[in-house]
Write an enzyme that holds these catalytic residues in place. Structure first.
Site, PDB file in Angstrom:
ATOM      1  N   ARG A  12     -14.553  -3.191   2.741  1.00  0.00           N
ATOM      2  CA  ARG A  12     -14.230  -1.770   2.591  1.00  0.00           C
ATOM      3  C   ARG A  12     -12.858  -1.443   3.182  1.00  0.00           C
ATOM      4  O   ARG A  12     -12.322  -0.364   2.964  1.00  0.00           O
ATOM      5  CB  ARG A  12     -15.310  -0.936   3.261  1.00  0.00           C
ATOM      6  CG  ARG A  12     -15.512   0.474   2.691  1.00  0.00           C
ATOM      7  CD  ARG A  12     -14.541   1.538   3.182  1.00  0.00           C
ATOM      8  NE  ARG A  12     -14.795   2.831   2.559  1.00  0.00           N
ATOM      9  CZ  ARG A  12     -15.200   3.912   3.216  1.00  0.00           C
ATOM     10  NH1 ARG A  12     -15.402   3.874   4.510  1.00  0.00           N
ATOM     11  NH2 ARG A  12     -15.388   5.042   2.567  1.00  0.00           N
ATOM     12  N   SER A  13     -12.294  -2.358   3.925  1.00  0.00           N
ATOM     13  CA  SER A  13     -11.032  -2.101   4.607  1.00  0.00           C
ATOM     14  C   SER A  13      -9.839  -2.339   3.687  1.00  0.00           C
ATOM     15  O   SER A  13      -9.608  -3.465   3.250  1.00  0.00           O
ATOM     16  CB  SER A  13     -10.916  -3.019   5.832  1.00  0.00           C
ATOM     17  OG  SER A  13      -9.576  -3.133   6.262  1.00  0.00           O
ATOM     18  N   PRO A  14      -9.047  -1.296   3.394  1.00  0.00           N
ATOM     19  CA  PRO A  14      -7.871  -1.510   2.550  1.00  0.00           C
ATOM     20  C   PRO A  14      -6.871  -2.470   3.183  1.00  0.00           C
ATOM     21  O   PRO A  14      -6.223  -3.259   2.500  1.00  0.00           O
ATOM     22  CB  PRO A  14      -7.273  -0.112   2.382  1.00  0.00           C
ATOM     23  CG  PRO A  14      -7.810   0.679   3.534  1.00  0.00           C
ATOM     24  CD  PRO A  14      -9.157   0.113   3.820  1.00  0.00           C
ATOM     25  N   SER A  16      -7.610  -4.956   5.159  1.00  0.00           N
ATOM     26  CA  SER A  16      -8.132  -6.311   4.972  1.00  0.00           C
ATOM     27  C   SER A  16      -7.707  -6.838   3.604  1.00  0.00           C
ATOM     28  O   SER A  16      -7.277  -7.990   3.463  1.00  0.00           O
ATOM     29  CB  SER A  16      -9.660  -6.322   5.088  1.00  0.00           C
ATOM     30  OG  SER A  16     -10.085  -6.176   6.422  1.00  0.00           O
ATOM     31  N   TYR A  17      -7.836  -5.994   2.592  1.00  0.00           N
ATOM     32  CA  TYR A  17      -7.410  -6.404   1.251  1.00  0.00           C
ATOM     33  C   TYR A  17      -5.909  -6.691   1.214  1.00  0.00           C
ATOM     34  O   TYR A  17      -5.471  -7.671   0.611  1.00  0.00           O
ATOM     35  CB  TYR A  17      -7.754  -5.313   0.237  1.00  0.00           C
ATOM     36  CG  TYR A  17      -7.026  -5.466  -1.070  1.00  0.00           C
ATOM     37  CD1 TYR A  17      -7.245  -6.566  -1.892  1.00  0.00           C
ATOM     38  CD2 TYR A  17      -6.086  -4.521  -1.485  1.00  0.00           C
ATOM     39  CE1 TYR A  17      -6.559  -6.723  -3.091  1.00  0.00           C
ATOM     40  CE2 TYR A  17      -5.404  -4.666  -2.675  1.00  0.00           C
ATOM     41  CZ  TYR A  17      -5.640  -5.771  -3.474  1.00  0.00           C
ATOM     42  OH  TYR A  17      -4.947  -5.927  -4.648  1.00  0.00           O
TER      43      TYR A  17
END
Length: 215
Positions: A12-14, A16-17
């Site tokens: 869910r972490s942008p 992280s992406y």
């Protein structure tokens, strides 16, 4: 000599992406094995997190993550659907969370097979790269195949072992906290945490001090 590191990651972490593809490229170019350690996002761990944040926090985060993506040339778009079921107006997190639990457990199942980093990048490109209804059709099956995995096999594991996978995910979070941080993305190398997508170059610099070499 091949180095090793752990990457703590939330689907869910942008940020992280925005980090995962660059870490994947690092592992492809250099002799370092980066093990994915999925964790549940703050929305699951601290459901009131968004309600008690400063009103400017969300607006700034959206502005910043879009510009980071643009700066690095990373495809980026709002998830459709959001992996977290949340009331946009009140910011309250729904008690039932089918999307994030499935994708995080799939990530842990992939990590068991040593393919977590690649799977997280491929799935992340669906979630944050603009794929509509990324959780339906053959989207995830295709992403899993690109990681050398069989989605049906992973889904069977998720259905058969949800509690065991959740225990492993909880152990990932504990290991992250033991390493000295709590947020994602965090790379832990040689006991040292590097938090944020803006610490990738610094993490590589530290690895180079420890003998990082090209493959």
């Amino acid at each position: 000599m091949t180095l090793s590191a752990d990457l703590y990651f939330s689907f869910r972490s942008p940020y992280s992406y925005l980090a995962i593809g660059r870490y994947r490229a690092m592992a492809r170019q250099y002799a370092v094995d980066i093990a994915l350690r999925p964790v549940y996002p703050l929305a699951i761990r601290q459901p009131d997190f968004f309600e008690r944040n400063h009103p400017n926090w969300l607006r700034y985060t959206f502005l910043d993550m879009a510009r980071v993506a643009q700066f690095h040339g990373i495809p980026f778009g709002a998830p459709r659907p959001d992996p977290i079921v949340q009331d946009v107006a009140t910011r309250r997190i729904a008690p039932d969370q089918p999307y994030i639990r499935r994708i995080t457990r799939l990530g842990q199942a992939a990590a068991r097979r040593g393919a977590g980093l690649v799977f997280a990048h491929e799935a992340g490109q669906l979630i944050w790269g603009g794929a509509e209804n990324w959780h339906e059709g053959d989207h995830l099956a295709t992403a899993a195949a690109r990681a050398g995995l069989d989605l049906a096999e992973l889904d069977r594991e998720v259905a058969d072992e949800p509690e065991t996978l959740d225990a492993e995910i909880a152990a990932n979070l504990q290991a992250l906290e033991d390493a000295g941080h709590w947020g994602v993305p965090t790379l832990v190398f040689d006991g040292e945490p590097f938090f944020g997508q803006d610490r990738i170059e610094m993490a590589q610099w530290r690895m180079e001090q420890k003998g990082l070499a090209e493959r």
